[in-house]
Structure formats: structure tokens, C-alpha cells
Design an enzyme around this catalytic site. Structure first.
Site, mmCIF file in Angstrom:
data_model
loop_
_atom_site.group_PDB
_atom_site.id
_atom_site.type_symbol
_atom_site.label_atom_id
_atom_site.label_comp_id
_atom_site.label_asym_id
_atom_site.label_seq_id
_atom_site.Cartn_x
_atom_site.Cartn_y
_atom_site.Cartn_z
ATOM 1 N N SER A 20 -0.379 13.338 2.830
ATOM 2 C CA SER A 20 0.902 12.897 2.067
ATOM 3 C C SER A 20 0.481 13.747 0.594
ATOM 4 O O SER A 20 -1.430 13.842 0.490
ATOM 5 C CB SER A 20 1.392 11.648 1.854
ATOM 6 O OG SER A 20 1.742 11.094 0.863
ATOM 7 N N TYR B 23 -1.118 2.959 0.846
ATOM 8 C CA TYR B 23 -1.041 3.827 1.481
ATOM 9 C C TYR B 23 -1.847 5.438 0.784
ATOM 10 O O TYR B 23 -2.033 6.677 2.174
ATOM 11 C CB TYR B 23 0.890 4.388 0.908
ATOM 12 C CG TYR B 23 1.617 5.372 1.210
ATOM 13 C CD1 TYR B 23 2.114 5.523 2.406
ATOM 14 C CD2 TYR B 23 1.883 6.400 0.426
ATOM 15 C CE1 TYR B 23 2.376 7.046 3.279
ATOM 16 C CE2 TYR B 23 2.252 7.460 1.121
ATOM 17 C CZ TYR B 23 2.527 7.886 2.435
ATOM 18 O OH TYR B 23 2.765 9.321 2.498
#
Length: 266
Positions: A144, A157
């Protein structure tokens, strides 16, 4: 066409979004694909769509936080098809609660790491013996752009996805001599059929003002990158992290504001 002809691939989290895009492109390029995720009905529908178009695919249940299902997925695939050539670690639970350091509980932190890093690690660990037996393979981790810097709220995250980047490097280093390559693809904002109705316009506006092309990303953008990395065309490419984000990350963070001001410099 045919860039993955004869190869057996697992694409985790391929019952929706980016995973479906990857799986469909793999099949078009000749791979046999195992579609997997928690939603059996949706997974079987994806398989039916693929086979109706003449491709070869099957569904296998996977819950990334249940390590027994991870091992079963890898072992069953190798048993059924005789080998495992490609593993795409795409699955992650994006709906988990996150927050600032003060807001995060240990339980919240552990849940995100179990979904976004531990599951990826274990899938690779289970796949390695089969890839060695087959004489090599390609592992593609879906990371990501969140791993590129800190975040106001998604603390766990961002840390987990940064871990995916480093896991990619470690696997590439440790198993390159076994002809096993490992690379990572970092998506930018990807608008999918599943999220297009819930991505706020404000978020779209922020991204499009910083993206260097004239559209948002789609699942096929990630799929094309994965096809290349999984194919023999990329046999000299390993340990790399590829941003597929429309050019959002390589520029200064103030570019949108300078554009709005009509300025080209500091």
C-alpha cells in the site's frame, strides 16, 4: 496473451475488487487460477464467470486470520494441480478499526497485523517448499502507498504494510538462489465495483489533484503489474517495490497547492 501459459497461481482475496482484476488477467494470460476468500458464493460466481469465458479456475475457502485455512489453501492447490508457480498475496481486512497511537488498543493492533502481515508471511512460508519442488516461482505481495509515510489515524495499517515491504526484500534475498522471486506492488487509490459508491467525493478530489494522470486507478492497473512480475519476462526482477499510483508518490507533497496557485516552483 499466453505470458502465464501453463502456470498455476493463487490470488488471495480474489472474491472482490483488486483480487478479481488480478485473477481475470492471469487467466487471460493462460494461468490456472485458484480464487479464494471467505465469501464462498461470491468466489464461486467469479470462477463461473472465468470458466464461462474459457478460462480455468477453482474456488478455495480462505480466512487470512485462520492459519489452518492458509496452509490448506497452499497445500491443496499444489496437490490438485501438481505444483504452485505463483502466489499473489492480495487479501487483507480493510474494515478493521485503527487509530492514533493513543487510540489503538493492543487488540486492535494485533488484529490488523494478523490480517495484513502475519497472514502474508504464513502464506509465503507455506508456499516456499512447493515452489522449491517446482524449481522456482514468483511471489507478488500487494502492499500500500500507506507504507510510504506516517498517517494521522491508520497507525497499525501503515506499520503492517511497511512490514510487507520489508518482508518482500527478505524473501527475495533469502530465496533468489532457489529461483524464487518476490516483489511488491503498492496500489494508489483504486476504484472498484465494490467501493465506487462509498469512496467520498472529497477523497476523490484530494487524490485526483495529486495524481499525475487524469483518472483514478482500477483493478486492471494492478493486475497488469502483477502479470508482468509473475511472468518469465520479469525473471531478472526481484526484491522490488512498485508504486502503481498514477504518479502520486514520486513528487513533493505540495504539488496540488502549487498547481492551484499557478506556480511551478517553491
Amino acid at each position: 496473451m499466453g505470458r502465464l501459459e501453463g502456470k498455476v497461481a493463487i490470488v488471495t482475496g480474489s472474491t472482490s475488487g483488486i483480487g478479481i482484476g488480478i485473477a481475470r488477467l492471469f487467466v487471460r494470460e493462460g494461468a490456472t487460477v485458484v480464487v479464494c476468500g471467505r465469501r464462498k458464493e461470491r468466489g464461486e460466481q467469479v470462477v463461473a464467470e472465468i470458466t464461462a469465458d474459457g478460462g480455468t479456475a477453482s474456488y478455495h475457502y480462505l480466512d487470512l486470520t485462520d492459519l489452518d485455512t492458509v496452509k490448506a489453501l497452499i497445500d491443496d492447490t499444489a496437490t490438485e494441480y501438481g505444483k504452485l508457480d505463483i502466489l499473489v498475496n492480495n487479501a487483507a481486512n480493510v474494515g478493521l478499526a485503527d487509530g492514533s497511537v493513543e487510540e489503538l488498543t493492543l487488540e486492535m493492533w494485533d488484529a490488523i497485523f494478523a490480517s495484513d502481515l502475519r497472514g502474508t508471511f504464513y502464506a509465503i512460508k507455506c508456499a516456499l517448499p512447493h515452489m522449491k519442488a517446482a524449481g522456482g516461482g514468483s511471489i507478488v505481495n500487494i502492499g500500500s502507498m500507506a507504507s510510504c509515510g506516517g498517517d494521522l489515524g491508520a497507525t497499525a495499517y501503515t506499520c503492517a504494510k511497511a512490514g510487507v515491504d520489508m518482508l518482500t526484500s527478505s524473501v527475495a534475498l533469502q530465496y533468489g538462489k532457489d529461483n524464487i522471486r518476490c516483489n511488491c506492488v503498492r496500489p494508489g487509490l483504486i476504484v472498484t465495483p465494490q467501493n465506487e459508491d462509498i469512496v467520498p467525493q472529497m477523497l476523490r478530489d484530494i487524490f485526483i489533484s495529486n495524481i499525475e494522470v487524469n483518472r483514478y486507478g482500477n483493478p486492471e492497473d494492478i493486475g497488469h503489474a502483477c502479470v508482468y512480475l509473475a511472468s518469465d519476462e520479469a525473471e531478472f526482477v526481484t526484491g522490488q517495490v512498485f508504486n502503481v499510483d498514477g504518479g502520486m508518490n514520486p513528487h513533493a507533497p505540495t504539488v496540488a497547492q502549487f498547481r492551484a496557485a499557478g506556480s511551478r516552483t517553491w
